[in-house]
Design a protein around this motif. Sequence first.
Motif, PDB file in Angstrom:
ATOM      1  N   THR A   1      -4.860  -5.776   3.168  1.00  0.00           N
ATOM      2  CA  THR A   1      -4.029  -5.162   4.150  1.00  0.00           C
ATOM      3  C   THR A   1      -2.616  -4.019   3.678  1.00  0.00           C
ATOM      4  OG1 THR A   1      -3.006  -7.142   2.606  1.00  0.00           O
ATOM      5  CG2 THR A   1      -3.878  -8.263   4.219  1.00  0.00           C
ATOM      6  N   ASP A   2      -1.965  -4.316   2.312  1.00  0.00           N
ATOM      7  CA  ASP A   2      -1.585  -3.190   2.031  1.00  0.00           C
ATOM      8  C   ASP A   2      -1.577  -1.690   2.907  1.00  0.00           C
ATOM      9  OD1 ASP A   2       0.736  -5.436   1.900  1.00  0.00           O
ATOM     10  OD2 ASP A   2      -0.061  -4.757  -0.100  1.00  0.00           O
ATOM     11  N   SER A   3      -2.910  -0.865   3.199  1.00  0.00           N
ATOM     12  CA  SER A   3      -3.011   0.420   3.175  1.00  0.00           C
ATOM     13  C   SER A   3      -1.768   1.030   3.575  1.00  0.00           C
ATOM     14  CB  SER A   3      -4.694   0.585   3.845  1.00  0.00           C
ATOM     15  OG  SER A   3      -4.287  -0.407   5.320  1.00  0.00           O
TER      16      SER A   3
ATOM     17  N   GLN B  12      -2.717   1.658   8.295  1.00  0.00           N
ATOM     18  CA  GLN B  12      -2.209   0.602   8.938  1.00  0.00           C
ATOM     19  C   GLN B  12      -1.299  -0.594   8.531  1.00  0.00           C
ATOM     20  OE1 GLN B  12      -5.315  -1.145  10.976  1.00  0.00           O
ATOM     21  NE2 GLN B  12      -4.509  -2.025  12.209  1.00  0.00           N
ATOM     22  N   PRO B  13      -0.011  -0.456   8.380  1.00  0.00           N
ATOM     23  CA  PRO B  13       0.872  -1.717   8.369  1.00  0.00           C
ATOM     24  C   PRO B  13       0.764  -2.559   8.141  1.00  0.00           C
ATOM     25  CG  PRO B  13       2.251   0.065   9.539  1.00  0.00           C
ATOM     26  CD  PRO B  13       0.552   0.417   9.978  1.00  0.00           C
ATOM     27  N   ALA B  14       1.589  -3.309   7.138  1.00  0.00           N
ATOM     28  CA  ALA B  14       1.553  -4.720   7.507  1.00  0.00           C
ATOM     29  C   ALA B  14       2.013  -5.790   8.656  1.00  0.00           C
ATOM     30  CB  ALA B  14       1.705  -5.862   6.223  1.00  0.00           C
ATOM     31  N   GLY B  15       0.995  -6.006   9.565  1.00  0.00           N
ATOM     32  CA  GLY B  15       1.780  -7.219  11.081  1.00  0.00           C
ATOM     33  C   GLY B  15       1.023  -5.921  12.259  1.00  0.00           C
ATOM     34  N   SER B  16       0.645  -4.685  11.344  1.00  0.00           N
ATOM     35  CA  SER B  16       0.370  -3.775  12.520  1.00  0.00           C
ATOM     36  C   SER B  16      -1.011  -4.656  13.614  1.00  0.00           C
ATOM     37  CB  SER B  16      -0.263  -2.869  12.638  1.00  0.00           C
ATOM     38  OG  SER B  16      -0.859  -1.553  12.968  1.00  0.00           O
ATOM     39  N   HIS B  17      -1.861  -5.277  13.070  1.00  0.00           N
ATOM     40  CA  HIS B  17      -2.924  -6.201  13.700  1.00  0.00           C
ATOM     41  C   HIS B  17      -2.375  -7.385  14.420  1.00  0.00           C
ATOM     42  CE1 HIS B  17      -6.512  -7.929  14.551  1.00  0.00           C
ATOM     43  NE2 HIS B  17      -6.421  -8.997  13.753  1.00  0.00           N
ATOM     44  N   GLN B  18      -1.120  -7.613  13.660  1.00  0.00           N
ATOM     45  CA  GLN B  18      -0.936  -9.082  14.733  1.00  0.00           C
ATOM     46  C   GLN B  18       0.049  -8.499  16.025  1.00  0.00           C
ATOM     47  OE1 GLN B  18       1.921 -11.323  11.909  1.00  0.00           O
ATOM     48  NE2 GLN B  18       2.493 -12.955  13.604  1.00  0.00           N
ATOM     49  N   ARG B  19       0.984  -7.548  15.593  1.00  0.00           N
ATOM     50  CA  ARG B  19       1.346  -7.270  16.904  1.00  0.00           C
ATOM     51  C   ARG B  19       0.541  -6.386  17.971  1.00  0.00           C
ATOM     52  NH1 ARG B  19       4.598  -4.250  12.690  1.00  0.00           N
ATOM     53  NH2 ARG B  19       3.291  -2.391  12.763  1.00  0.00           N
TER      54      ARG B  19
END
Length: 92
Positions: A8-10, A13-20
Amino acid sequence: MSQDSALTDSPQQPAGSHQRWVSFLLVTGMLCLFWFVALPRIARVPSVRAKIEHLEQQKIDPSAMYYTDLEKIEDTVKQIDDFHCEHPDALW
């Protein structure tokens, strides 16, 4: 460091990018549903349909309707102009 946090912390891809992205796609989908489903249904409501037909018969493009183009507003514009002449510093 656990495997879950490494995924999740790669840095790519920052955390929350998928959620956005999911939020963006949901909002876009809702707008599309409103535009392509709800608005056409609203246009079939008899009172709305009558207004649309009236505008079409009068060859009025509602997207190009400006207050200065309406005959009914002429009196209001005259009253505003008269007010400005009598009180030039009253509003702006």
